[in-house]
Scaffold this motif. Structure first.
Motif, short mmCIF file in Angstrom:
data_model
loop_
_atom_site.label_atom_id
_atom_site.label_comp_id
_atom_site.label_asym_id
_atom_site.label_seq_id
_atom_site.Cartn_x
_atom_site.Cartn_y
_atom_site.Cartn_z
N ALA A 136 -10.75 -5.24 -0.81
CA ALA A 136 -9.94 -4.03 -0.89
C ALA A 136 -9.26 -3.72 0.43
O ALA A 136 -8.29 -3.00 0.49
CB ALA A 136 -10.81 -2.85 -1.31
N GLY A 137 -9.77 -4.30 1.50
CA GLY A 137 -9.21 -3.98 2.80
C GLY A 137 -7.95 -4.74 3.14
O GLY A 137 -7.48 -4.70 4.26
N TYR A 138 -7.40 -5.45 2.16
CA TYR A 138 -6.25 -6.30 2.43
C TYR A 138 -5.03 -5.49 2.86
O TYR A 138 -4.31 -5.87 3.76
CB TYR A 138 -5.92 -7.11 1.18
CG TYR A 138 -4.71 -7.98 1.36
CD1 TYR A 138 -4.80 -9.19 2.05
CD2 TYR A 138 -3.46 -7.59 0.88
CE1 TYR A 138 -3.70 -9.98 2.23
CE2 TYR A 138 -2.36 -8.38 1.06
CZ TYR A 138 -2.48 -9.57 1.74
OH TYR A 138 -1.39 -10.36 1.93
N TYR A 139 -4.81 -4.37 2.21
CA TYR A 139 -3.62 -3.58 2.54
C TYR A 139 -3.93 -2.64 3.68
O TYR A 139 -4.93 -1.94 3.66
CB TYR A 139 -3.14 -2.80 1.31
CG TYR A 139 -2.77 -3.74 0.21
CD1 TYR A 139 -1.55 -4.41 0.26
CD2 TYR A 139 -3.65 -4.02 -0.82
CE1 TYR A 139 -1.21 -5.33 -0.70
CE2 TYR A 139 -3.32 -4.94 -1.79
CZ TYR A 139 -2.10 -5.59 -1.72
OH TYR A 139 -1.78 -6.51 -2.65
N TYR A 140 -3.06 -2.65 4.66
CA TYR A 140 -3.34 -1.80 5.81
C TYR A 140 -3.13 -0.34 5.45
O TYR A 140 -2.42 -0.02 4.50
CB TYR A 140 -2.48 -2.22 7.00
CG TYR A 140 -1.08 -1.69 7.03
CD1 TYR A 140 -0.70 -0.78 8.02
CD2 TYR A 140 -0.13 -2.06 6.10
CE1 TYR A 140 0.58 -0.29 8.08
CE2 TYR A 140 1.15 -1.57 6.15
CZ TYR A 140 1.50 -0.68 7.13
OH TYR A 140 2.77 -0.19 7.19
N GLU A 141 -3.77 0.50 6.19
CA GLU A 141 -3.66 1.93 5.92
C GLU A 141 -2.19 2.34 6.06
O GLU A 141 -1.63 2.29 7.14
CB GLU A 141 -4.50 2.70 6.93
CG GLU A 141 -4.88 4.09 6.47
CD GLU A 141 -6.09 4.06 5.53
OE1 GLU A 141 -6.04 4.73 4.51
OE2 GLU A 141 -7.07 3.36 5.86
N MET A 142 -1.58 2.67 4.94
CA MET A 142 -0.15 2.96 4.95
C MET A 142 0.06 4.36 5.48
O MET A 142 -0.52 5.32 4.99
CB MET A 142 0.34 2.87 3.50
CG MET A 142 1.78 2.58 3.30
SD MET A 142 2.27 0.90 3.72
CE MET A 142 1.75 -0.01 2.28
N MET A 161 -8.57 4.13 1.51
CA MET A 161 -8.34 2.79 0.95
C MET A 161 -8.91 2.69 -0.45
O MET A 161 -9.95 3.23 -0.78
CB MET A 161 -9.03 1.77 1.88
CG MET A 161 -8.25 0.51 2.03
SD MET A 161 -6.64 0.78 2.74
CE MET A 161 -5.82 -0.67 2.16
N ASP A 162 -8.21 2.00 -1.28
CA ASP A 162 -8.55 1.86 -2.69
C ASP A 162 -9.57 0.73 -2.83
O ASP A 162 -9.36 -0.37 -2.32
CB ASP A 162 -7.26 1.49 -3.44
CG ASP A 162 -7.39 1.82 -4.90
OD1 ASP A 162 -8.48 1.58 -5.44
OD2 ASP A 162 -6.42 2.31 -5.48
N ASP A 163 -10.68 0.98 -3.52
CA ASP A 163 -11.64 -0.13 -3.64
C ASP A 163 -11.62 -0.73 -5.04
O ASP A 163 -12.56 -1.39 -5.46
CB ASP A 163 -13.05 0.33 -3.25
CG ASP A 163 -13.51 1.49 -4.10
OD1 ASP A 163 -12.70 1.95 -4.95
OD2 ASP A 163 -14.63 1.95 -3.91
N ARG A 164 -10.53 -0.49 -5.78
CA ARG A 164 -10.40 -1.09 -7.11
C ARG A 164 -10.26 -2.60 -7.00
O ARG A 164 -9.78 -3.13 -6.02
CB ARG A 164 -9.13 -0.56 -7.75
CG ARG A 164 -9.39 0.14 -9.05
CD ARG A 164 -8.08 0.64 -9.57
NE ARG A 164 -7.35 1.31 -8.48
CZ ARG A 164 -6.34 2.13 -8.71
NH1 ARG A 164 -5.95 2.37 -9.93
NH2 ARG A 164 -5.71 2.69 -7.72
N ARG A 175 7.72 -2.76 6.01
CA ARG A 175 6.67 -1.77 5.79
C ARG A 175 5.54 -2.34 4.96
O ARG A 175 4.37 -2.15 5.29
CB ARG A 175 7.27 -0.55 5.09
CG ARG A 175 6.27 0.53 4.71
CD ARG A 175 6.99 1.85 4.51
NE ARG A 175 6.21 2.79 3.71
CZ ARG A 175 5.20 3.51 4.17
NH1 ARG A 175 4.83 3.35 5.41
NH2 ARG A 175 4.57 4.37 3.41
#
Lengths: 137, 180
Positions: free
Chosen positions: A3-9, B1-4, B59
Protein backbone atom coordinates in the motif's frame (compact mmCIF):
# COMPACT_ATOMS: atom_id res chain seq x y z
CA UNK A 1 0.90 -4.87 -3.89
CA UNK A 2 2.19 -2.86 -1.02
CA UNK A 3 0.00 0.00 0.00
CA UNK A 4 2.95 2.30 0.47
CA UNK A 5 3.64 2.47 -3.24
CA UNK A 6 1.95 5.81 -3.78
CA UNK A 7 3.63 8.70 -2.13
CA UNK A 8 1.67 10.89 0.21
CA UNK A 9 -0.05 13.18 -2.25
CA UNK A 10 -0.12 16.76 -1.10
CA UNK A 11 -3.28 18.64 -1.83
CA UNK A 12 -3.08 21.24 -4.57
CA UNK A 13 -4.32 24.76 -4.06
CA UNK A 14 -5.70 26.76 -6.94
CA UNK A 15 -4.05 30.01 -5.95
CA UNK A 16 -1.61 31.23 -3.34
CA UNK A 17 -0.45 34.76 -2.72
CA UNK A 18 3.10 33.83 -3.69
CA UNK A 19 1.83 33.09 -7.20
CA UNK A 20 1.50 36.85 -7.59
CA UNK A 21 5.26 37.13 -7.10
CA UNK A 22 5.88 35.07 -10.22
CA UNK A 23 3.45 37.20 -12.22
CA UNK A 24 4.98 40.41 -10.87
CA UNK A 25 8.53 39.25 -11.59
CA UNK A 26 7.58 38.33 -15.15
CA UNK A 27 5.76 41.65 -15.65
CA UNK A 28 8.71 43.61 -14.27
CA UNK A 29 11.14 41.76 -16.53
CA UNK A 30 8.85 42.35 -19.52
CA UNK A 31 8.64 46.09 -18.79
CA UNK A 32 12.40 46.26 -18.31
CA UNK A 33 13.18 44.61 -21.65
CA UNK A 34 10.45 46.59 -23.40
CA UNK A 35 11.96 49.86 -22.13
CA UNK A 36 15.37 48.80 -23.34
CA UNK A 37 13.97 48.47 -26.84
CA UNK A 38 12.71 52.06 -26.77
CA UNK A 39 15.80 53.75 -25.40
CA UNK A 40 16.90 56.05 -28.22
CA UNK A 41 20.33 55.24 -29.52
CA UNK A 42 22.23 57.95 -31.35
CA UNK A 43 25.11 57.43 -33.69
CA UNK A 44 25.54 55.32 -36.74
CA UNK A 45 23.62 52.11 -37.07
CA UNK A 46 25.09 49.00 -38.59
CA UNK A 47 22.94 46.33 -40.19
CA UNK A 48 24.07 42.79 -39.54
CA UNK A 49 22.68 39.90 -41.56
CA UNK A 50 23.30 36.39 -40.21
CA UNK A 51 22.54 32.92 -41.44
CA UNK A 52 22.88 29.83 -39.23
CA UNK A 53 24.11 32.12 -36.46
CA UNK A 54 27.07 33.38 -38.50
CA UNK A 55 27.29 36.97 -39.67
CA UNK A 56 27.41 36.94 -43.47
CA UNK A 57 27.02 40.63 -44.22
CA UNK A 58 27.61 43.86 -42.33
CA UNK A 59 26.96 47.39 -43.54
CA UNK A 60 27.02 50.85 -41.98
CA UNK A 61 23.68 52.36 -42.82
CA UNK A 62 25.10 55.89 -43.01
CA UNK A 63 27.08 54.81 -46.06
CA UNK A 64 23.97 54.05 -48.07
CA UNK A 65 22.77 56.75 -50.47
CA UNK A 66 19.23 55.70 -51.21
CA UNK A 67 18.59 52.00 -50.93
CA UNK A 68 20.62 48.83 -51.08
CA UNK A 69 19.22 45.39 -51.72
CA UNK A 70 20.96 42.34 -50.27
CA UNK A 71 19.77 38.86 -51.18
CA UNK A 72 20.51 35.93 -48.87
CA UNK A 73 20.59 32.74 -50.91
CA UNK A 74 19.96 29.22 -49.67
CA UNK A 75 17.01 26.86 -49.54
CA UNK A 76 14.80 29.79 -48.64
CA UNK A 77 15.74 33.07 -50.30
CA UNK A 78 15.39 36.17 -48.14
CA UNK A 79 15.64 39.69 -49.59
CA UNK A 80 16.75 42.50 -47.28
CA UNK A 81 16.47 46.20 -48.11
CA UNK A 82 18.87 48.59 -46.37
CA UNK A 83 18.08 52.31 -46.12
CA UNK A 84 20.14 55.20 -44.68
CA UNK A 85 18.10 55.06 -41.45
CA UNK A 86 16.57 51.60 -41.36
CA UNK A 87 16.49 48.06 -42.67
CA UNK A 88 13.72 45.67 -43.57
CA UNK A 89 13.18 42.15 -44.86
CA UNK A 90 11.09 42.89 -47.93
CA UNK A 91 10.68 39.41 -49.31
CA UNK A 92 11.06 35.83 -48.16
CA UNK A 93 10.13 32.48 -49.60
CA UNK A 94 9.19 31.15 -46.19
CA UNK A 95 5.66 30.07 -45.44
CA UNK A 96 4.47 32.37 -42.68
CA UNK A 97 6.20 35.67 -43.60
CA UNK A 98 6.69 36.66 -39.99
CA UNK A 99 10.04 38.24 -40.87
CA UNK A 100 8.45 40.40 -43.57
CA UNK A 101 5.60 41.41 -41.26
CA UNK A 102 8.08 42.52 -38.63
CA UNK A 103 8.37 45.71 -40.70
CA UNK A 104 11.09 48.29 -40.63
CA UNK A 105 13.94 48.09 -38.14
CA UNK A 106 14.88 51.56 -36.98
CA UNK A 107 16.64 51.29 -33.60
CA UNK A 108 19.72 49.54 -32.39
CA UNK A 109 18.68 46.12 -31.17
CA UNK A 110 15.76 45.84 -33.58
CA UNK A 111 15.74 42.41 -35.16
CA UNK A 112 13.80 40.58 -37.82
CA UNK A 113 14.15 36.83 -37.82
CA UNK A 114 13.18 34.24 -40.40
CA UNK A 115 13.42 30.99 -38.48
CA UNK A 116 12.63 28.67 -41.44
CA UNK A 117 15.56 30.20 -43.37
CA UNK A 118 17.57 30.67 -40.15
CA UNK A 119 18.32 34.21 -41.25
CA UNK A 120 18.25 37.22 -38.97
CA UNK A 121 18.75 40.93 -39.56
CA UNK A 122 19.85 43.03 -36.60
CA UNK A 123 20.59 46.72 -36.24
CA UNK A 124 23.58 47.43 -34.04
CA UNK A 125 24.38 50.69 -32.31
CA UNK A 126 27.73 52.41 -32.16
CA UNK A 127 28.88 50.96 -28.88
CA UNK A 128 28.62 47.66 -27.05
CA UNK A 129 27.71 46.04 -30.32
CA UNK A 130 28.83 42.57 -29.45
CA UNK A 131 27.36 42.22 -25.99
CA UNK A 132 24.43 39.84 -25.76
CA UNK A 133 21.22 41.44 -24.50
CA UNK A 134 20.77 38.73 -21.96
CA UNK A 135 22.08 35.33 -21.07
CA UNK A 136 19.53 32.82 -19.93
CA UNK A 137 20.95 30.01 -17.82
CA UNK B 1 -2.43 6.12 3.00
CA UNK B 2 -4.89 3.62 1.65
CA UNK B 3 -4.27 0.04 2.73
CA UNK B 4 -6.72 -1.52 0.26
CA UNK B 5 -5.49 -4.32 -1.97
CA UNK B 6 -5.20 -3.10 -5.54
CA UNK B 7 -6.17 -5.53 -8.28
CA UNK B 8 -3.78 -3.94 -10.76
CA UNK B 9 -0.09 -3.65 -10.02
CA UNK B 10 1.49 -0.23 -9.67
CA UNK B 11 3.65 -0.85 -12.72
CA UNK B 12 0.63 -1.53 -14.95
CA UNK B 13 -1.12 1.59 -13.72
CA UNK B 14 2.04 3.55 -14.47
CA UNK B 15 2.33 2.17 -18.00
CA UNK B 16 -1.36 2.82 -18.68
CA UNK B 17 -1.15 6.35 -17.34
CA UNK B 18 1.98 7.16 -19.36
CA UNK B 19 0.33 5.75 -22.49
CA UNK B 20 -2.77 7.88 -22.02
CA UNK B 21 -0.73 11.02 -21.30
CA UNK B 22 1.63 10.46 -24.26
CA UNK B 23 -1.15 9.91 -26.76
CA UNK B 24 -3.11 12.86 -25.38
CA UNK B 25 0.00 15.04 -25.81
CA UNK B 26 0.03 14.18 -29.52
CA UNK B 27 -3.66 15.04 -29.83
CA UNK B 28 -3.22 18.32 -27.94
CA UNK B 29 -0.20 19.21 -30.08
CA UNK B 30 -2.18 18.63 -33.25
CA UNK B 31 -5.15 20.56 -31.88
CA UNK B 32 -2.94 23.52 -31.03
CA UNK B 33 -1.47 23.59 -34.52
CA UNK B 34 -5.03 24.04 -35.87
CA UNK B 35 -5.60 27.21 -33.84
CA UNK B 36 -4.89 30.44 -35.74
CA UNK B 37 -1.67 32.28 -34.81
CA UNK B 38 -2.24 34.89 -32.14
CA UNK B 39 -1.85 38.49 -33.30
CA UNK B 40 1.28 40.41 -32.18
CA UNK B 41 2.76 37.23 -30.82
CA UNK B 42 6.07 35.75 -31.89
CA UNK B 43 6.04 32.59 -34.00
CA UNK B 44 5.31 29.47 -32.07
CA UNK B 45 3.44 31.17 -29.22
CA UNK B 46 1.09 28.43 -28.11
CA UNK B 47 -1.34 27.81 -25.31
CA UNK B 48 0.85 25.02 -23.94
CA UNK B 49 -1.91 22.47 -23.40
CA UNK B 50 0.77 19.78 -23.36
CA UNK B 51 2.12 21.32 -20.16
CA UNK B 52 -1.05 20.21 -18.36
CA UNK B 53 -0.19 16.62 -19.24
CA UNK B 54 3.46 16.81 -18.19
CA UNK B 55 2.43 18.47 -14.92
CA UNK B 56 -0.11 15.71 -14.21
CA UNK B 57 2.48 13.06 -15.05
CA UNK B 58 5.05 14.77 -12.88
CA UNK B 59 2.59 14.80 -10.00
CA UNK B 60 1.41 11.21 -10.26
CA UNK B 61 4.39 9.35 -11.76
CA UNK B 62 7.41 11.57 -11.18
CA UNK B 63 10.10 13.33 -13.14
CA UNK B 64 11.22 10.39 -15.37
CA UNK B 65 7.62 9.84 -16.49
CA UNK B 66 7.12 13.53 -17.18
CA UNK B 67 10.30 13.62 -19.25
CA UNK B 68 9.11 10.55 -21.16
CA UNK B 69 5.86 12.33 -22.11
CA UNK B 70 7.89 15.39 -23.16
CA UNK B 71 10.13 13.22 -25.36
CA UNK B 72 7.10 11.66 -27.08
CA UNK B 73 5.57 15.10 -27.62
CA UNK B 74 8.79 16.57 -29.06
CA UNK B 75 9.43 13.45 -31.13
CA UNK B 76 6.10 14.04 -32.80
CA UNK B 77 7.07 17.65 -33.50
CA UNK B 78 10.38 16.41 -34.96
CA UNK B 79 8.51 14.16 -37.37
CA UNK B 80 5.84 16.62 -38.43
CA UNK B 81 7.47 20.05 -38.29
CA UNK B 82 11.18 19.44 -38.69
CA UNK B 83 14.38 19.59 -36.71
CA UNK B 84 14.28 23.28 -35.74
CA UNK B 85 10.76 23.11 -34.33
CA UNK B 86 11.58 19.78 -32.68
CA UNK B 87 14.65 21.13 -30.91
CA UNK B 88 12.73 24.16 -29.66
CA UNK B 89 9.90 21.97 -28.42
CA UNK B 90 12.36 19.64 -26.71
CA UNK B 91 14.31 22.40 -24.94
CA UNK B 92 11.19 24.20 -23.72
CA UNK B 93 9.49 20.95 -22.77
CA UNK B 94 12.34 19.49 -20.73
CA UNK B 95 13.07 22.74 -18.87
CA UNK B 96 9.44 23.38 -17.97
CA UNK B 97 8.78 19.77 -17.02
CA UNK B 98 11.70 19.78 -14.58
CA UNK B 99 10.58 23.11 -13.07
CA UNK B 100 6.92 22.16 -12.68
CA UNK B 101 7.60 18.68 -11.34
CA UNK B 102 9.97 20.02 -8.70
CA UNK B 103 7.49 22.73 -7.70
CA UNK B 104 4.60 20.24 -7.59
CA UNK B 105 6.43 17.63 -5.53
CA UNK B 106 9.00 19.44 -3.45
CA UNK B 107 7.50 22.79 -2.59
CA UNK B 108 4.40 24.04 -0.87
CA UNK B 109 5.01 27.69 -1.66
CA UNK B 110 3.04 28.06 -4.87
CA UNK B 111 -0.50 27.26 -5.91
CA UNK B 112 -1.47 25.75 -9.26
CA UNK B 113 -1.66 29.16 -10.89
CA UNK B 114 1.92 29.95 -9.94
CA UNK B 115 3.21 26.51 -10.90
CA UNK B 116 1.50 26.81 -14.28
CA UNK B 117 3.00 30.26 -14.80
CA UNK B 118 6.45 29.01 -13.86
CA UNK B 119 5.98 26.20 -16.37
CA UNK B 120 4.87 28.53 -19.15
CA UNK B 121 7.70 30.98 -18.50
CA UNK B 122 10.41 28.33 -18.29
CA UNK B 123 9.06 26.69 -21.45
CA UNK B 124 9.33 29.97 -23.35
CA UNK B 125 12.78 30.78 -21.98
CA UNK B 126 14.07 27.33 -22.91
CA UNK B 127 12.70 27.73 -26.42
CA UNK B 128 14.13 31.20 -26.74
CA UNK B 129 17.56 30.01 -25.67
CA UNK B 130 17.52 27.42 -28.47
CA UNK B 131 16.20 29.94 -30.99
CA UNK B 132 19.03 32.28 -29.98
CA UNK B 133 21.60 29.51 -30.36
CA UNK B 134 20.26 28.66 -33.83
CA UNK B 135 20.10 32.23 -35.10
CA UNK B 136 21.63 35.00 -32.99
CA UNK B 137 21.14 36.73 -29.67
CA UNK B 138 18.90 39.26 -31.43
CA UNK B 139 16.01 36.86 -31.01
CA UNK B 140 15.67 38.15 -27.44
CA UNK B 141 13.74 41.00 -29.00
CA UNK B 142 10.76 38.70 -28.47
CA UNK B 143 11.40 38.42 -24.74
CA UNK B 144 8.79 40.91 -23.41
CA UNK B 145 5.97 39.38 -25.45
CA UNK B 146 7.03 35.87 -24.48
CA UNK B 147 7.17 36.75 -20.78
CA UNK B 148 3.68 38.23 -20.75
CA UNK B 149 2.17 35.51 -22.89
CA UNK B 150 3.95 32.72 -21.05
CA UNK B 151 2.47 34.01 -17.81
CA UNK B 152 -1.07 34.24 -19.15
CA UNK B 153 -0.99 30.86 -20.88
CA UNK B 154 0.72 29.32 -17.86
CA UNK B 155 -1.97 30.60 -15.51
CA UNK B 156 -4.58 29.01 -17.77
CA UNK B 157 -2.81 25.64 -17.76
CA UNK B 158 -2.43 25.93 -13.97
CA UNK B 159 -6.19 26.40 -13.60
CA UNK B 160 -6.75 23.38 -15.82
CA UNK B 161 -4.28 21.35 -13.75
CA UNK B 162 -6.16 22.13 -10.54
CA UNK B 163 -9.58 21.08 -11.82
CA UNK B 164 -8.30 18.02 -13.71
CA UNK B 165 -6.40 16.97 -10.59
CA UNK B 166 -9.56 17.08 -8.51
CA UNK B 167 -11.11 14.56 -10.86
CA UNK B 168 -7.98 12.50 -11.56
CA UNK B 169 -7.09 12.39 -7.87
CA UNK B 170 -10.17 10.25 -7.27
CA UNK B 171 -8.95 7.85 -9.92
CA UNK B 172 -5.59 7.64 -8.26
CA UNK B 173 -6.94 7.07 -4.79
CA UNK B 174 -8.83 4.15 -6.23
CA UNK B 175 -12.34 5.46 -5.67
CA UNK B 176 -13.26 5.80 -9.31
CA UNK B 177 -12.47 2.29 -10.45
CA UNK B 178 -11.96 0.13 -7.37
CA UNK B 179 -14.83 1.15 -5.16
CA UNK B 180 -17.70 -0.93 -6.45
Amino acid sequence: MSAGYYYEMKKLTLFKKSDLLIALAAAAAAVFFLLRLFVPQGGGLTAEISRDGKVIYEKRLSGIADREIYTVGGDIVVVVALYPDSAQIIESQCRDKICVNTGRLTRAGDTAVCLPARVSVTLKGEKASDEPDIVVG
Amino acid sequence: MDDREYNISGASRKVAFLGIMSSLSLVFGYFESLLPPIAFMPPGAKLGLGNILTMLTGRYIGLPGAIFVTLVKSGFVFLTRGVTAGLMSLAGGVVSCIVTTLLLRKSVVFGCTGIGMAGGLSHNLGQLAVAAALTSAGTFYYLPALLVFGCAAGAATGFALYYIDRAAGRFFNGEAIYDR
